[in-house]
Motif scaffolding. Structure first.
Motif, PDB file in Angstrom:
ATOM      1  N   MET A  32     -11.514 -30.873  67.520  1.00 12.63           N
ATOM      2  CA  MET A  32     -12.075 -32.123  67.019  1.00 12.63           C
ATOM      3  C   MET A  32     -11.406 -33.305  67.718  1.00 12.63           C
ATOM      4  O   MET A  32     -10.228 -33.242  68.066  1.00 12.63           O
ATOM      5  CB  MET A  32     -11.844 -32.188  65.506  1.00 12.63           C
ATOM      6  N   THR A  33     -12.152 -34.389  67.894  1.00 14.16           N
ATOM      7  CA  THR A  33     -11.577 -35.614  68.454  1.00 14.16           C
ATOM      8  C   THR A  33     -10.912 -36.424  67.341  1.00 14.16           C
ATOM      9  O   THR A  33     -11.117 -36.152  66.144  1.00 14.16           O
ATOM     10  CB  THR A  33     -12.671 -36.482  69.107  1.00 14.16           C
ATOM     11  N   PHE A  34     -10.166 -37.442  67.727  1.00 12.35           N
ATOM     12  CA  PHE A  34      -9.594 -38.342  66.726  1.00 12.35           C
ATOM     13  C   PHE A  34     -10.701 -39.087  65.990  1.00 12.35           C
ATOM     14  O   PHE A  34     -10.562 -39.393  64.806  1.00 12.35           O
ATOM     15  CB  PHE A  34      -8.588 -39.303  67.370  1.00 12.35           C
ATOM     16  N   LEU A  37     -11.629 -36.806  63.315  1.00 12.77           N
ATOM     17  CA  LEU A  37     -10.620 -36.825  62.253  1.00 12.77           C
ATOM     18  C   LEU A  37     -10.801 -38.065  61.386  1.00 12.77           C
ATOM     19  O   LEU A  37     -10.678 -37.999  60.164  1.00 12.77           O
ATOM     20  CB  LEU A  37      -9.210 -36.761  62.835  1.00 12.77           C
ATOM     21  N   HIS A  38     -11.100 -39.196  62.018  1.00 12.85           N
ATOM     22  CA  HIS A  38     -11.400 -40.418  61.262  1.00 12.85           C
ATOM     23  C   HIS A  38     -12.526 -40.145  60.263  1.00 12.85           C
ATOM     24  O   HIS A  38     -12.433 -40.487  59.089  1.00 12.85           O
ATOM     25  CB  HIS A  38     -11.779 -41.547  62.222  1.00 12.85           C
ATOM     26  N   GLU A  39     -13.588 -39.504  60.725  1.00 12.57           N
ATOM     27  CA  GLU A  39     -14.726 -39.198  59.847  1.00 12.57           C
ATOM     28  C   GLU A  39     -14.322 -38.256  58.715  1.00 12.57           C
ATOM     29  O   GLU A  39     -14.768 -38.414  57.569  1.00 12.57           O
ATOM     30  CB  GLU A  39     -15.868 -38.608  60.666  1.00 12.57           C
ATOM     31  N   ALA A  43     -14.364 -39.092  54.710  1.00 16.88           N
ATOM     32  CA  ALA A  43     -15.044 -38.225  53.744  1.00 16.88           C
ATOM     33  C   ALA A  43     -14.093 -37.764  52.648  1.00 16.88           C
ATOM     34  O   ALA A  43     -14.451 -37.725  51.469  1.00 16.88           O
ATOM     35  CB  ALA A  43     -15.659 -37.022  54.455  1.00 16.88           C
ATOM     36  N   ALA A  44     -12.873 -37.423  53.007  1.00 15.86           N
ATOM     37  CA  ALA A  44     -11.904 -36.909  52.038  1.00 15.86           C
ATOM     38  C   ALA A  44     -11.525 -37.953  50.997  1.00 15.86           C
ATOM     39  O   ALA A  44     -11.293 -37.629  49.834  1.00 15.86           O
ATOM     40  CB  ALA A  44     -10.654 -36.394  52.755  1.00 15.86           C
ATOM     41  N   PHE A  45     -11.448 -39.216  51.416  1.00 15.55           N
ATOM     42  CA  PHE A  45     -11.079 -40.293  50.499  1.00 15.55           C
ATOM     43  C   PHE A  45     -12.298 -41.028  49.936  1.00 15.55           C
ATOM     44  O   PHE A  45     -12.152 -41.919  49.112  1.00 15.55           O
ATOM     45  CB  PHE A  45     -10.147 -41.293  51.185  1.00 15.55           C
ATOM     46  N   LEU A  46     -13.478 -40.682  50.440  1.00 18.30           N
ATOM     47  CA  LEU A  46     -14.714 -41.373  50.083  1.00 18.30           C
ATOM     48  C   LEU A  46     -14.658 -42.859  50.419  1.00 18.30           C
ATOM     49  O   LEU A  46     -15.176 -43.708  49.690  1.00 18.30           O
ATOM     50  CB  LEU A  46     -15.078 -41.151  48.601  1.00 18.30           C
ATOM     51  N   CYS A  50     -16.750 -48.735  56.916  1.00 20.23           N
ATOM     52  CA  CYS A  50     -17.371 -50.008  57.301  1.00 20.23           C
ATOM     53  C   CYS A  50     -16.344 -51.003  57.859  1.00 20.23           C
ATOM     54  O   CYS A  50     -16.609 -52.201  57.893  1.00 20.23           O
ATOM     55  CB  CYS A  50     -18.138 -50.600  56.125  1.00 20.23           C
ATOM     56  N   HIS A  51     -15.191 -50.504  58.301  1.00 22.26           N
ATOM     57  CA  HIS A  51     -14.153 -51.374  58.842  1.00 22.26           C
ATOM     58  C   HIS A  51     -13.564 -50.749  60.109  1.00 22.26           C
ATOM     59  O   HIS A  51     -13.741 -49.562  60.372  1.00 22.26           O
ATOM     60  CB  HIS A  51     -13.028 -51.574  57.821  1.00 22.26           C
ATOM     61  N   LEU A  52     -12.824 -51.560  60.863  1.00 20.00           N
ATOM     62  CA  LEU A  52     -12.126 -51.054  62.039  1.00 20.00           C
ATOM     63  C   LEU A  52     -11.028 -50.089  61.606  1.00 20.00           C
ATOM     64  O   LEU A  52     -10.513 -50.169  60.491  1.00 20.00           O
ATOM     65  CB  LEU A  52     -11.517 -52.209  62.839  1.00 20.00           C
ATOM     66  N   TRP A  53     -10.634 -49.212  62.518  1.00 24.47           N
ATOM     67  CA  TRP A  53      -9.616 -48.202  62.227  1.00 24.47           C
ATOM     68  C   TRP A  53      -8.917 -47.814  63.512  1.00 24.47           C
ATOM     69  O   TRP A  53      -9.426 -48.071  64.612  1.00 24.47           O
ATOM     70  CB  TRP A  53     -10.249 -46.964  61.585  1.00 24.47           C
ATOM     71  N   GLU A  54      -7.750 -47.183  63.368  1.00 22.21           N
ATOM     72  CA  GLU A  54      -7.016 -46.666  64.525  1.00 22.21           C
ATOM     73  C   GLU A  54      -6.001 -45.630  64.078  1.00 22.21           C
ATOM     74  O   GLU A  54      -5.619 -45.572  62.911  1.00 22.21           O
ATOM     75  CB  GLU A  54      -6.320 -47.788  65.297  1.00 22.21           C
ATOM     76  N   PHE A  55      -5.608 -44.810  65.034  1.00 20.13           N
ATOM     77  CA  PHE A  55      -4.522 -43.852  64.843  1.00 20.13           C
ATOM     78  C   PHE A  55      -3.352 -44.300  65.697  1.00 20.13           C
ATOM     79  O   PHE A  55      -3.538 -44.707  66.847  1.00 20.13           O
ATOM     80  CB  PHE A  55      -4.943 -42.446  65.283  1.00 20.13           C
ATOM     81  N   ASP A  56      -2.153 -44.222  65.151  1.00 12.60           N
ATOM     82  CA  ASP A  56      -0.927 -44.481  65.897  1.00 12.60           C
ATOM     83  C   ASP A  56      -0.212 -43.139  66.016  1.00 12.60           C
ATOM     84  O   ASP A  56       0.392 -42.655  65.053  1.00 12.60           O
ATOM     85  CB  ASP A  56      -0.067 -45.511  65.163  1.00 12.60           C
ATOM     86  N   VAL A  57      -0.330 -42.519  67.213  1.00 12.42           N
ATOM     87  CA  VAL A  57       0.169 -41.162  67.435  1.00 12.42           C
ATOM     88  C   VAL A  57       1.152 -41.169  68.602  1.00 12.42           C
ATOM     89  O   VAL A  57       0.752 -41.433  69.739  1.00 12.42           O
ATOM     90  CB  VAL A  57      -0.990 -40.191  67.746  1.00 12.42           C
ATOM     91  N   ALA A  58       2.415 -40.912  68.326  1.00 10.06           N
ATOM     92  CA  ALA A  58       3.438 -40.826  69.370  1.00 10.06           C
ATOM     93  C   ALA A  58       3.355 -42.020  70.322  1.00 10.06           C
ATOM     94  O   ALA A  58       3.258 -41.867  71.538  1.00 10.06           O
ATOM     95  CB  ALA A  58       3.319 -39.504  70.125  1.00 10.06           C
ATOM     96  N   ASP A  59       3.390 -43.222  69.754  1.00  8.15           N
ATOM     97  CA  ASP A  59       3.384 -44.478  70.517  1.00  8.15           C
ATOM     98  C   ASP A  59       2.103 -44.718  71.302  1.00  8.15           C
ATOM     99  O   ASP A  59       2.096 -45.494  72.260  1.00  8.15           O
ATOM    100  CB  ASP A  59       4.597 -44.561  71.448  1.00  8.15           C
ATOM    101  N   ARG A  60       1.017 -44.057  70.927  1.00 12.21           N
ATOM    102  CA  ARG A  60      -0.291 -44.313  71.522  1.00 12.21           C
ATOM    103  C   ARG A  60      -1.260 -44.706  70.422  1.00 12.21           C
ATOM    104  O   ARG A  60      -1.228 -44.128  69.331  1.00 12.21           O
ATOM    105  CB  ARG A  60      -0.840 -43.087  72.246  1.00 12.21           C
TER     106      ARG A  60
END
Length: 194
Positions: A32-34, A37-39, A43-46, A50-60
């Motif tokens: 799966m892509t990040f 995972l966002h999706e 879904a898990a939190f319902l 409708c907003h911006l999002w990001e992952f902070d993974v090992a300084d990336r």
């Protein structure tokens, strides 16, 4: 005989800065892509996605590229970066931030890497506790005020917030049946492993 490389992960996702802290345990394929995972987290939190999002993974930073993005921080495309990075780089925890205004930070912990059984349908919801805050409630301070007003019918904002939210806020009801349907929808969009 060569040992098979793990191709799935069990993750614990915890919404930070709240007490009690809402959490979910999900299983995802490492292919799966990040963005996927966002999706799954949405879904898990319902969340309403409708907003911006990001992952902070090992300084990336992984997110979706924005037109004219002139930010100082380099952003990697979450639509192409795969979760195999977690396994291959030994990453055991990272952050997922949803809604840059309310700034909901989720701590994501890799609980286990495992071999996905043939025909398995992931992502999947495993467990969880505590309802997440309403969308657009105003971050942690807004949520605390919301809870206070919703709990006290005499609070000056009670009626307005009840009308805005539309029903009583039950912190213990995470609506697991709806979560499972949403996760099942995501899983059905993925090709099962043969």
């Amino acid at each position: 005989m060569r040992k098979q490389i793990s191709d799935a992960a069990r993750l614990r996702v915890t919404l930070l800065d709240l007490d009690p802290a809402p959490w979910r345990i999900i299983e995802v394929p490492l292919s799966m892509t990040f963005k996927g995972l966002h999706e799954a987290i949405q879904a898990a939190f319902l969340w309403f996605d409708c907003h911006l999002w990001e992952f902070d993974v090992a300084d990336r930073c992984y997110s979706l590229p924005l037109d004219g993005d002139q930010g100082l921080e380099r952003t990697y495309n979450a639509s192409t970066a795969r979760l195999t990075k977690l396994r291959d780089s030994g990453i055991s925890e990272f952050l997922y931030i949803y809604d840059m205004g309310d700034n909901w930070e989720h701590h994501v912990e890799v609980l286990d890497l495992f071999d996905m059984p043939a025909g398995a349908r992931l992502p999947a919801f495993i467990d969880g506790k505590w309802r997440r805050p309403p969308e657009d409630v105003g971050g942690v301070p807004g949520f605390e005020m919301f809870l206070e007003a919703m709990a006290d019918p005499k609070h000056e904002d009670h009626d307005d917030l009840f009308d805005w939210y539309g029903k009583p806020f039950d912190a213990q009801d995470i609506e697991p049946e709806i979560v499972k349907v949403q996760m099942g929808r995501l899983a059905s969009m993925r090709r099962p492993k043969k």
